[in-house]
Enzyme design. Structure first.
Site, mmCIF file in Angstrom:
data_model
loop_
_atom_site.group_PDB
_atom_site.id
_atom_site.type_symbol
_atom_site.label_atom_id
_atom_site.label_comp_id
_atom_site.label_asym_id
_atom_site.label_seq_id
_atom_site.Cartn_x
_atom_site.Cartn_y
_atom_site.Cartn_z
ATOM 1 N N TYR A 179 33.908 10.861 -16.071
ATOM 2 C CA TYR A 179 33.235 9.684 -15.501
ATOM 3 C C TYR A 179 31.721 9.840 -15.416
ATOM 4 O O TYR A 179 31.006 8.861 -15.390
ATOM 5 C CB TYR A 179 33.705 9.439 -14.056
ATOM 6 N N GLU B 193 41.781 11.166 -17.633
ATOM 7 C CA GLU B 193 41.239 10.001 -16.927
ATOM 8 C C GLU B 193 39.891 9.637 -17.522
ATOM 9 O O GLU B 193 39.089 10.516 -17.832
ATOM 10 C CB GLU B 193 40.979 10.299 -15.439
ATOM 11 N N TRP C 183 41.887 5.237 -16.665
ATOM 12 C CA TRP C 183 42.054 5.117 -15.217
ATOM 13 C C TRP C 183 41.614 3.721 -14.822
ATOM 14 O O TRP C 183 40.438 3.419 -14.935
ATOM 15 C CB TRP C 183 41.248 6.163 -14.440
ATOM 16 N N GLU D 229 41.059 3.165 -3.596
ATOM 17 C CA GLU D 229 40.050 4.116 -4.071
ATOM 18 C C GLU D 229 39.521 4.943 -2.879
ATOM 19 O O GLU D 229 38.343 4.873 -2.527
ATOM 20 C CB GLU D 229 38.958 3.336 -4.818
HETATM 21 C C1 BGC Z 1 40.377 10.634 -9.322
HETATM 22 C C2 BGC Z 1 41.045 9.340 -8.913
HETATM 23 C C3 BGC Z 1 40.002 8.313 -8.593
HETATM 24 C C4 BGC Z 1 39.146 8.089 -9.807
HETATM 25 C C5 BGC Z 1 38.084 7.038 -9.648
HETATM 26 C C6 BGC Z 1 39.203 10.438 -10.235
HETATM 27 O O1 BGC Z 1 38.242 11.388 -9.981
HETATM 28 O O2 BGC Z 1 41.301 11.503 -9.881
HETATM 29 O O3 BGC Z 1 41.892 9.606 -7.849
HETATM 30 O O4 BGC Z 1 40.560 7.116 -8.168
HETATM 31 O O5 BGC Z 1 38.475 9.286 -10.109
HETATM 32 O O6 BGC Z 1 37.206 7.390 -8.630
#
Ligand code: BGC
Length: 441
Positions: A283, A339, A377, A384
């Site tokens: 992310y 994710e 994700w 959240e």
């Molecule tokens: C986590 C999730 C979270 C997502 C978005 C990830 O780091 O595993 O649980 O909802 O990020 O923040």
């Protein structure tokens, strides 16, 4: 070469032009899916430490019924199937299976058995996480992950779950984002148990690494003994892409190297060879500047830089996933992107996000990285954590009053990718790389 010869050459290659805009195919048997975690979607996880935290701390949001996925999982998997997904990542809630210390809840384990079978029925491969941020309340009361004995409790749970479900599932993620968990729970204190201590954060991190190692050998041991199809076991690590802002600043370079090691590689350093694959949750991208020692602020805020962001202020930076994938090639084992996703209510943005990040994944594969799957994700909007229900990460929009799900535009874009195992030519239009197809005569 004379000019007319040049022109002739160009004319000869004119027909080739479209080749640069062709469909981008992924390797055969690539896994395409979406991720969820139990506490964020199931609802009513009353024996979990998070449930207590919501009641007893200053946490403003209640998870309540969440998405009611515990009841609606069959329908949710129908959506996943309709979206052409061939794999699904979800987690098992420890506090349901072991609500009191040492007592197993048969109904809960049967429930998860039905969940796995429901996926198989739809030809969707289950990828199961054993620890996704939440713990049983009793475990937290005993000192949680800061205690050495945590590994004993977790191993006992793993042994039980694998003994019960190992015959129908083969792909296990031991722990999700241990560094994020320790930071939020033991350093910034916004998740249970709400501690703010470097010392405890460090202890918890080491115990999670020990727990992973133990779980790895327990899982492999059981499969071997029972002569089941060999499992795949790994962890999902929050992997960040880092750059220095000033190219020639030694201090920011040093800080970048240290941060990179801590965030991206320390868990592998502590757990060695106990991974059959690398799980990447991607992310974040950060630019680091010269430290301002009074505030110890190294990170440049995407917000201040007016970069494109998600609704929770995370920068959109597709190239970062390419950098991270190339870096993780060093471990020489298969990689799954467990994710990646964006919180937004702007569907063009989400579609563009998916196509642009996947294009980078495609290029990493072309560059020789062994990427075998991608999990967006999330399948649906969900709880959240400390941010409540406001961030919208889902391919499916969830109405929290009626629990009705609705397809988002980006879900259809992603389903095209899943269906064709490629980024078809026309989807590249989302990132401005498309060209009009020439009309056939
Ligand atoms: C986590 C999730 C979270 C997502 C978005 C990830 O780091 O595993 O649980 O909802 O990020 O923040």
């Amino acid at each position: 070469m004379a000019l007319h010869q040049h022109i002739k050459r160009i004319a000869r290659f004119k027909g080739d032009r479209l080749r640069f805009h062709r469909t981008l195919y992924f390797p055969r048997h690539f896994l395409w899916g979406a991720s969820t975690s139990a506490y964020q979607v199931e609802g009513k996880n009353i024996h979990s430490d998070w449930w207590q935290w919501e009641k007893n701390s200053s946490q403003r949001f209640r998870s309540g019924n969440a998405c009611d996925h515990y009841e609606l999982y069959e329908k949710d998997f129908d959506y996943a199937k309709d979206l052409h997904q061939n794999a699904h990542r979800f987690s098992i809630e420890w506090s349901r299976i072991e609500p009191k210390e040492g007592e197993w809840d048969r109904n809960a384990i049967e429930h998860y058995r039905s969940v796995i079978l429901a996926l198989h029925k739809r030809h969707i491969k289950p990828i199961i996480t054993l620890h996704h941020f939440t713990n049983p309340e009793w475990f937290q009361k005993k000192g949680g992950w800061a205690r050495r004995r945590s590994v004993f409790y977790f191993s006992r749970f793993v042994r039980f779950v694998i003994g019960e479900l190992g015959d129908i599932a083969h792909f296990w993620i031991t722990v999700n984002e241990p560094m994020v968990y320790c930071t939020m729970s033991y350093l910034s204190g916004v998740w249970p148990p709400g501690k703010k201590s470097y010392f405890l954060a460090n202890l918890a991190y080491h115990n999670l690494a020990r727990a992973h190692r133990e779980a790895y050998s327990i899982i492999h041991g059981i499969y071997k003994k029972k002569d089941w199809h060999p499992p795949k076991v790994g962890a999902a690590i929050n992997s960040v892409s880092l750059h220095t802002y000033q190219k020639h600043s030694f201090l920011s370079w040093l800080f970048m190297r240290v941060s990179d090691w801590i965030w991206n590689h320390s868990f592998y350093f502590l757990t060695g060879e106990t991974h059959d694959f690398i799980g990447i949750n991607y992310y974040f991208h950060y630019r680091l500047k010269e430290p301002h020692f009074r505030t110890i602020k190294f990170f440049l805020e995407a917000r201040n830089e007016k970069r494109e962001m998600s609704s929770v202020g995370w920068e959109v930076y597709p190239q970062g996933i390419f950098d991270v994938l190339l870096d993780f090639r060093r471990y020489k084992i298969p990689i799954y992107i467990t994710e990646n996703g964006i919180a937004t209510t702007n569907e063009s943005k989400r579609s563009r996000y998916i196509v642009s990040y996947l294009k980078e994944v495609y290029h990493a594969i072309q560059a020789g990285v062994d990427v075998r799957g991608y999990f967006y994700w999330s399948l649906m909007d969900n709880f959240e954590w400390e941010k409540g229900f406001a961030p919208r990460f889902g391919l499916l929009d969830v109405n929290y009053k009626t629990y009705q799900r609705t397809y988002r535009q980006a879900a259809l874009v992603y389903s095209e990718v899943c269906r064709t195992n490629s980024i078809p030519h026309h989807l590249l239009a989302y990132i401005g790389h498309s060209v009009e197809r020439e009309k056939r005569k």
